[in-house]
Motif scaffolding. Sequence first.
Motif, PDB file in Angstrom:
ATOM      1  N   ALA A  39       0.983  -1.190   0.050  1.00  0.00           N
ATOM      2  CA  ALA A  39      -0.166  -0.278  -0.266  1.00  0.00           C
ATOM      3  C   ALA A  39       1.070   1.941   0.134  1.00  0.00           C
ATOM      4  N   GLN A  40       2.124   1.199   0.794  1.00  0.00           N
ATOM      5  CA  GLN A  40       2.545   2.343   0.252  1.00  0.00           C
ATOM      6  C   GLN A  40       3.720   2.184  -0.306  1.00  0.00           C
ATOM      7  N   LEU A  41       3.712   1.450  -0.772  1.00  0.00           N
ATOM      8  CA  LEU A  41       4.759   1.626  -2.159  1.00  0.00           C
ATOM      9  C   LEU A  41       3.805   2.237  -3.128  1.00  0.00           C
ATOM     10  N   GLN A  42       2.709   1.663  -3.423  1.00  0.00           N
ATOM     11  CA  GLN A  42       1.877   2.374  -4.056  1.00  0.00           C
ATOM     12  C   GLN A  42       1.537   3.294  -4.223  1.00  0.00           C
ATOM     13  N   GLU A  43       2.097   4.583  -3.006  1.00  0.00           N
ATOM     14  CA  GLU A  43       2.251   6.323  -2.829  1.00  0.00           C
ATOM     15  C   GLU A  43       2.775   6.689  -4.066  1.00  0.00           C
TER      16      GLU A  43
END
Length: 242
Positions: A39-43
Motif C-alpha cells: 500500500a505504501q509502495l503504491q503511493e
Amino acid sequence: MASPRKTRAGKGGPARPPAPLPEPPTPATLLVSPRRFAAQLQEVELLWWRYVWVPVVSGLLGGLAYTLLVRHAAAFAAAHSEAAAPNFATYAVNTLGTTFLAVFVFVLMWGFGRVGSGLRGRAAEVYGASFALLPPLYLLILVVTLLTPAAAFVPDAASVAGLGSDPRVLERAALAATAQTSAGFGLIVVTLLGTAAQFGFVYAAFRHLTERPVQAVMGTLLPLLPALIIGLIGVSPLLFAR
C-alpha cells in the motif's frame, strides 16, 4: 469597471504549499506487513533501483559467511599437501563470487517476476526488498562461525593419514566436516530455505499490488525454481562434499 482577480487560495489568502511526498516503505516493512508495504509502495513513483542495495548487502554478508566457513578447508589442504596456502585473493574471489550470485538471483527474480506479475507488480522493488530477510541470518551465521573452534571444521587427526596428500581430497574432507557444523548447516538452510521464504512475502505483496491472484501466483512461481537452483549451486561445495 474591471472585476478584481481571484487568487487560487480564495479570499485573497496565501496559496497553500504542496503536500509533502510520501516516504517509500522500508524493506523491513515487507517482512512485518506485506500488505502495508504494498500500500505504501503504491503511493510513491516506481524506481527499479530503490532497493537494489538490499540484495548487494545480502550477497556481501553471505559471501563473508561462506568465506569464513571454507577458509579452514583450504588451509587444511595446504597444510597437509604441497598446495599453496590461501591468500587474500582466494578469500576475495569467494566473497565476491557469492555476492555476484546474489545479485544475479535478484536480476533473475526481477525479470521473471516482471513477466508474471506485470507492470503493476513492481517486481524490481518487491523482490529487492525481500532480500531484507537474509542479512540478519547471515550475521548470525558469522557469529556462530567465529565462536566455533577451528578444529570442528577439519577432519580429526585419526583420519588425516588415510586421506593421502591430494589437496582436492583433503579439501573435500574438510568441507564435509564443515558442513556438519552448526554454522555450515545453517548456511545451507539459510541459502535454500531462506530464499524460498522470500517468495511468501513477495506473493502477499503481489496479491495487493496486482489485485489479480493469477498474476500474483505467476510472478511468484516463475522465478522460484531458477533461484533455488542457483542457491543450490552456491552451497554445493558444502552440500555435496564427501
